[in-house]
Design an enzyme around this catalytic site. Structure first.
Site, PDB file in Angstrom:
ATOM      1  CB  VAL A 192      -0.937  -0.284   1.201  1.00 44.73           C
ATOM      2  CG1 VAL A 192      -1.879   1.131   1.184  1.00 44.73           C
ATOM      3  CG2 VAL A 192      -1.793  -1.317   1.255  1.00 44.73           C
ATOM      4  CG  ASP A 239       3.116  -1.759   3.142  1.00 41.28           C
ATOM      5  OD1 ASP A 239       2.175  -1.332   3.109  1.00 41.28           O
ATOM      6  OD2 ASP A 239       3.512  -3.087   2.767  1.00 41.28           O
ATOM      7  CG  HIS A 240      -0.528   4.370   4.807  1.00 41.43           C
ATOM      8  ND1 HIS A 240      -0.172   4.663   5.862  1.00 41.43           N
ATOM      9  CD2 HIS A 240      -0.992   5.446   3.954  1.00 41.43           C
ATOM     10  CE1 HIS A 240      -0.770   5.824   6.191  1.00 41.43           C
ATOM     11  NE2 HIS A 240      -1.191   6.215   5.094  1.00 41.43           N
ATOM     12  NE  ARG A 241       0.348  -3.799   3.196  1.00 39.30           N
ATOM     13  CZ  ARG A 241       1.037  -5.018   2.825  1.00 39.30           C
ATOM     14  NH1 ARG A 241       0.018  -5.955   2.796  1.00 39.30           N
ATOM     15  NH2 ARG A 241       2.032  -5.148   2.189  1.00 39.30           N
ATOM     16  CB  ILE A 293       5.564   3.263   7.763  1.00 32.81           C
ATOM     17  CG1 ILE A 293       6.370   2.426   7.963  1.00 32.81           C
ATOM     18  CG2 ILE A 293       5.858   4.763   7.955  1.00 32.81           C
ATOM     19  CD1 ILE A 293       7.644   2.376   7.014  1.00 32.81           C
TER      20      ILE A 293
END
Ligand code: CAO
Length: 541
Positions: free
Chosen positions: A337, A513-515, A517
């Protein structure tokens, strides 16, 4: 038929190690590399694998026994055995007297299904059939180079052929010194594990069963996951602990054969060790309904029109590095993501400092570019913000924080993009990093990076540098969770509170990766990185 005595091998300086697991029993049939026992010292535990395939006739140790190098572990009746020359018998006898020597006390032919050489005795001389070794899950492996011809003299480890998969090339060295009787492969021929490569005549066949060997792959890895295989004749093997999984090589091989993800297997062995039965139980559970069929993703397909209708075209094949690079990038793109943050660092002072070191760099025979400073600053930041030095666990339910700091950097080569990894960056000086960047980039451009030089990265820097741009969106090199893109430094007017002054400004693009961070963490990471780059004195803090 002689029994093969398996003894405790060289265990370094460890003494009085304890048998903590017996994985095979008297009467059991073992394949080569199957674990016999697990021993444990105060520092490490080790699996002792079967050096040959056969039946265990004697199991000489029991659980809890305290043993030392040279002690007898087991006697195995091999499935097959070659006749031995008088020379070999003498050598065997010598080995038997020396418990600290090789762990196998008789010359044997290895299990036919797994060996990489077969030995045929022909009156003192032996014909060795060299076969393609275990090449893991590699597909479409073809012969790209042949270094021998019939009649060639070869020494131990001389290159016989080079084979290449879509991810790596592997040099197959000669397992023995001798004369090549025949070459059984041709250029571009597709081969697989067990394919006959060459027949070599030698007078040294006993070495084959007695000495551990390694075949090293020379990988030309592109961004993303890696292809590493080491083919070893029997020797002691420490259980791997990658991915927090405690399992020996035999169990790992079984899991690979069955396509089982060991991180999903419940362990029942001592100290959380996964044993063969655990893998089998997992498979059984999956078969009776516990396993979930992987849902096929449905992607809209881009239609390929007939371009000829609109004008002349030429179709060219992409090389393997570009193809596998594209696959890895696609995998990252659809799984991660992505978020990208852009910012700028005023590196005027850093550039001045770097300029002042130009002469020293020349004297040292190296080149000091901004990349060495970026690596060092990123390492300090990864230590400060551990979520960036991490990977997501299965199903994104865990985050695996790495205690080491290894950073990969993208190198543009004629063959495609490759990502060598510099290890323990936080422990290295800027000069050492500059030298390593130069060395690894050179190897990358010559297609000579070794597999171990491209694995174990925690974070990646993609420096387009002088190639231009004011920013771009680098794709995270999954399973890493962040990547730093560096675009072209330029001189810009910067407001200092009273005037516009010319400053050297470096554009930075941080993708993550937004999952793993969130945006605030991304912002803090970027600000801290810029602070470091803007004031080189902070490097010593
Ligand atoms: N802006 C302006 N100049 C820069 C710069 C930047 N951001 N970064 C480096 N430079 C300068 C260097 O200082 C050097 O100049 P001097 O010799 O005068 O000091 C010059 O550009 C050439 O540097 P380099 O490319 O030889 O060395 P490097 O350490 O900066 O980079 C490497 C090494 C291997 C990263 C680089 O050569 C490379 O291959 N970059 C491409 C990476 C890439 O393709 N990324 C995209 C991946 S995503 O598809």
């Amino acid at each position: 038929m002689a029994l093969i005595q398996v003894r405790v091998p060289d265990i370094g300086e460890a003494e009085n190690v304890e048998v903590i697991e017996i994985t095979s029993e008297k009467g059991a049939e073992v394949a080569i590399d199957d674990a016999l026992i697990v021993i444990e010292s105060d520092k490490a535990s080790m699996e002792v694998p079967a050096p040959v395939a056969g039946t265990i006739e004697v199991m000489a140790v029991s659980l809890g026994d305290v043993i030392n190098e040279g002690d007898l572990i087991a006697e195995i009746k091999p499935y097959q055995q070659t006749s031995k020359s008088p020379d070999e018998s003498a050598e065997t006898a010598k080995d038997n007297e020396n418990p600290a020597g090789p762990t196998v006390a008789a010359s044997t032919e290895l299990d036919e299904g797994q060996d990489t050489e077969k030995v045929v005795d022909s009156g003192g001389k032996h014909e060795i059939e060299v076969l393609v070794p275990d090449i893991g899950e590699a597909e479409n492996v073809s012969v790209i180079e042949i270094g021998i011809s019939a009649g060639s003299k070869v020494n131990l480890d001389d290159m016989l052929v080079v084979i290449e998969s879509d991810k790596a090339s592997m040099e197959i060295p000669s397992p023995i010194a001798g004369i090549v009787l025949s070459v059984e492969v041709s250029l571009d021929e597709v081969v697989q594990e067990g394919s006959l490569i060459a027949v070599i005549e030698t007078a040294e066949a006993s070495r084959l069963a007695l000495e551990p060997r390694e075949i090293e792959l020379e990988a030309k890895e592109s961004i993303g996951d890696s292809f590493i295989e080491t083919v070893q004749a029997p020797s002691i093997t420490e259980p791997e602990v990658a991915q927090n999984v405690y399992a020996g090589p035999g169990v790992r091989r079984l899991s690979r054969e069955l396509g089982v993800d060991l991180t999903q297997v419940k362990s029942t062995g001592p100290h959380g060790r996964i044993v063969r039965d655990d893998v089998k139980a997992f498979v059984k559970a999956s078969m009776v309904g516990g396993g979930e069929a992987e849902s096929a993703s449905v992607w809209p397909v881009v239609k390929v029109p007939d371009y000829q209708k609109y004008g002349d075209v030429e179709t060219k094949s992409l090389n393997r590095i570009r193809v596998s690079g594209a696959e890895n990038l696609h995998r990252s793109w659809v799984n991660v993501v992505h978020v990208t943050q852009h910012d700028e660092a005023d590196i005027t002072d850093l550039e001045e400092f770097r300029g002042s070191l130009r002469k020293e760099a020349e004297d040292r025979g190296t080149k000091l570019t901004p990349l060495a400073f970026l690596l060092k600053a990123s390492a300090a930041n990864l230590r400060k913000y551990p979520r960036f030095n991490a990977s997501l666990g299965k199903d994104s339910r865990t985050i695996i924080l790495k205690k080491y700091i290894n950073i990969g950097f993208a190198v543009d080569t004629d063959e495609g993009l490759v990502v060598p990894v510099i290890r323990d960056i936080d422990k290295k000086a800027i000069w050492a990093l500059a030298e390593e960047v130069a060395e690894l980039s050179d190897l990358a451009r010559q297609g000579q990076l070794k597999p171990h030089q491209m694995v174990g990265g925690c974070f990646t820097i993609s420096s387009l540098g002088p190639l231009g741009g004011t920013g771009f969106t680098p794709i995270v090199n999954a399973p890493e969770v962040s990547i730093l893109g560096v675009a072209k430094m330029s001189t810009k007017p910067v407001w200092n509170g009273s005037d516009f002054v010319p400053r050297k400004v470096l554009p930075l693009s941080l993708s993550y990766d937004h999952r793993a961070i969130n945006g605030a963490e991304g912002g803090r990471f970027m600000m801290a990185l810029i602070e470091l780059l803007q004031d080189v004195r902070r490097f010593i803090l």
